[in-house]
Design a protein around this motif. Structure first.
Motif, PDB file in Angstrom:
ATOM      1  N   VAL A   5       0.854  -1.190   0.000  1.00 11.27           N
ATOM      2  CA  VAL A   5       0.000   0.000   0.000  1.00 11.27           C
ATOM      3  C   VAL A   5       0.891   1.242   0.000  1.00 11.27           C
ATOM      4  O   VAL A   5       1.660   1.464   0.921  1.00 11.27           O
ATOM      5  N   LEU A   6       0.780   2.030  -1.070  1.00  9.36           N
ATOM      6  CA  LEU A   6       1.472   3.317  -1.185  1.00  9.36           C
ATOM      7  C   LEU A   6       0.408   4.405  -1.242  1.00  9.36           C
ATOM      8  O   LEU A   6      -0.287   4.555  -2.236  1.00  9.36           O
ATOM      9  N   GLU A   7       0.274   5.155  -0.165  1.00 14.56           N
ATOM     10  CA  GLU A   7      -0.772   6.187  -0.086  1.00 14.56           C
ATOM     11  C   GLU A   7      -0.316   7.255   0.890  1.00 14.56           C
ATOM     12  O   GLU A   7       0.191   6.938   1.967  1.00 14.56           O
ATOM     13  N   ASP A   8      -0.502   8.526   0.527  1.00 16.19           N
ATOM     14  CA  ASP A   8      -0.104   9.640   1.384  1.00 16.19           C
ATOM     15  C   ASP A   8      -1.121   9.946   2.480  1.00 16.19           C
ATOM     16  O   ASP A   8      -0.750  10.390   3.551  1.00 16.19           O
ATOM     17  N   ASP A   9      -2.377   9.726   2.214  1.00 14.21           N
ATOM     18  CA  ASP A   9      -3.433  10.048   3.167  1.00 14.21           C
ATOM     19  C   ASP A   9      -3.543   8.929   4.209  1.00 14.21           C
ATOM     20  O   ASP A   9      -3.866   7.792   3.863  1.00 14.21           O
ATOM     21  N   PRO A  10      -3.294   9.230   5.487  1.00 14.48           N
ATOM     22  CA  PRO A  10      -3.321   8.192   6.525  1.00 14.48           C
ATOM     23  C   PRO A  10      -4.670   7.476   6.643  1.00 14.48           C
ATOM     24  O   PRO A  10      -4.710   6.271   6.907  1.00 14.48           O
ATOM     25  N   LEU A  11      -5.769   8.197   6.446  1.00 16.16           N
ATOM     26  CA  LEU A  11      -7.087   7.559   6.535  1.00 16.16           C
ATOM     27  C   LEU A  11      -7.299   6.573   5.390  1.00 16.16           C
ATOM     28  O   LEU A  11      -7.840   5.480   5.591  1.00 16.16           O
ATOM     29  N   LEU A  12      -6.866   6.940   4.197  1.00 19.41           N
ATOM     30  CA  LEU A  12      -6.972   6.028   3.064  1.00 19.41           C
ATOM     31  C   LEU A  12      -6.050   4.825   3.236  1.00 19.41           C
ATOM     32  O   LEU A  12      -6.392   3.712   2.832  1.00 19.41           O
ATOM     33  N   GLN A  13      -4.876   5.036   3.852  1.00 16.95           N
ATOM     34  CA  GLN A  13      -3.970   3.921   4.124  1.00 16.95           C
ATOM     35  C   GLN A  13      -4.678   2.855   4.954  1.00 16.95           C
ATOM     36  O   GLN A  13      -4.634   1.675   4.622  1.00 16.95           O
ATOM     37  N   VAL A  14      -5.327   3.297   6.009  1.00 15.76           N
ATOM     38  CA  VAL A  14      -6.019   2.361   6.909  1.00 15.76           C
ATOM     39  C   VAL A  14      -7.183   1.689   6.190  1.00 15.76           C
ATOM     40  O   VAL A  14      -7.350   0.469   6.269  1.00 15.76           O
ATOM     41  N   ASP A  15      -7.982   2.469   5.482  1.00 16.47           N
ATOM     42  CA  ASP A  15      -9.133   1.908   4.766  1.00 16.47           C
ATOM     43  C   ASP A  15      -8.709   0.875   3.725  1.00 16.47           C
ATOM     44  O   ASP A  15      -9.296  -0.204   3.630  1.00 16.47           O
ATOM     45  N   LEU A  16      -7.689   1.215   2.945  1.00 17.60           N
ATOM     46  CA  LEU A  16      -7.207   0.290   1.920  1.00 17.60           C
ATOM     47  C   LEU A  16      -6.657  -0.992   2.546  1.00 17.60           C
ATOM     48  O   LEU A  16      -6.947  -2.096   2.072  1.00 17.60           O
ATOM     49  N   ALA A  17      -5.865  -0.842   3.602  1.00 15.61           N
ATOM     50  CA  ALA A  17      -5.284  -2.013   4.256  1.00 15.61           C
ATOM     51  C   ALA A  17      -6.371  -2.930   4.812  1.00 15.61           C
ATOM     52  O   ALA A  17      -6.319  -4.148   4.627  1.00 15.61           O
ATOM     53  N   GLU A  18      -7.360  -2.356   5.476  1.00 15.52           N
ATOM     54  CA  GLU A  18      -8.451  -3.166   6.035  1.00 15.52           C
ATOM     55  C   GLU A  18      -9.236  -3.875   4.941  1.00 15.52           C
ATOM     56  O   GLU A  18      -9.568  -5.056   5.067  1.00 15.52           O
ATOM     57  N   MET A  19      -9.543  -3.165   3.867  1.00 15.53           N
ATOM     58  CA  MET A  19     -10.298  -3.764   2.769  1.00 15.53           C
ATOM     59  C   MET A  19      -9.526  -4.928   2.148  1.00 15.53           C
ATOM     60  O   MET A  19     -10.082  -6.004   1.904  1.00 15.53           O
ATOM     61  N   LEU A  20      -8.245  -4.732   1.908  1.00 13.69           N
ATOM     62  CA  LEU A  20      -7.428  -5.776   1.306  1.00 13.69           C
ATOM     63  C   LEU A  20      -7.281  -6.985   2.228  1.00 13.69           C
ATOM     64  O   LEU A  20      -7.318  -8.130   1.774  1.00 13.69           O
ATOM     65  N   GLU A  21      -7.130  -6.747   3.534  1.00 11.51           N
ATOM     66  CA  GLU A  21      -7.033  -7.856   4.486  1.00 11.51           C
ATOM     67  C   GLU A  21      -8.340  -8.644   4.544  1.00 11.51           C
ATOM     68  O   GLU A  21      -8.321  -9.867   4.634  1.00 11.51           O
ATOM     69  N   GLN A  22      -9.463  -7.958   4.485  1.00 10.99           N
ATOM     70  CA  GLN A  22     -10.757  -8.644   4.478  1.00 10.99           C
ATOM     71  C   GLN A  22     -10.920  -9.503   3.230  1.00 10.99           C
ATOM     72  O   GLN A  22     -11.631 -10.504   3.251  1.00 10.99           O
TER      73      GLN A  22
END
Length: 51
Positions: A5-22
């Motif tokens: 995950v390469l993302e500057d926005d910390p909120l998007l980092q968390v959202d993307l990581a959670e979605m991918l883990e799910q």
């Protein structure tokens, strides 16, 4: 599949990581899309990139 995950926005980092883990993926990072780490990762990473 490992996903970087390469993302500057910390909120998007968390959202993307959670979605991918799910979805069953192993998340690596997150890293900022700016700076020297990103340049190195672009040279060695393979697979799919979403921007």
């Amino acid at each position: 599949m490992k996903v970087l995950v390469l993302e500057d926005d910390p909120l998007l980092q968390v959202d993307l990581a959670e979605m991918l883990e799910q979805m069953g993926h192993e998340v690596v990072g997150p890293f900022s899309a700016e700076g020297p780490r990103y340049a190195i990762l672009r040279r060695v990473a393979s697979g799919c990139s979403l921007r």
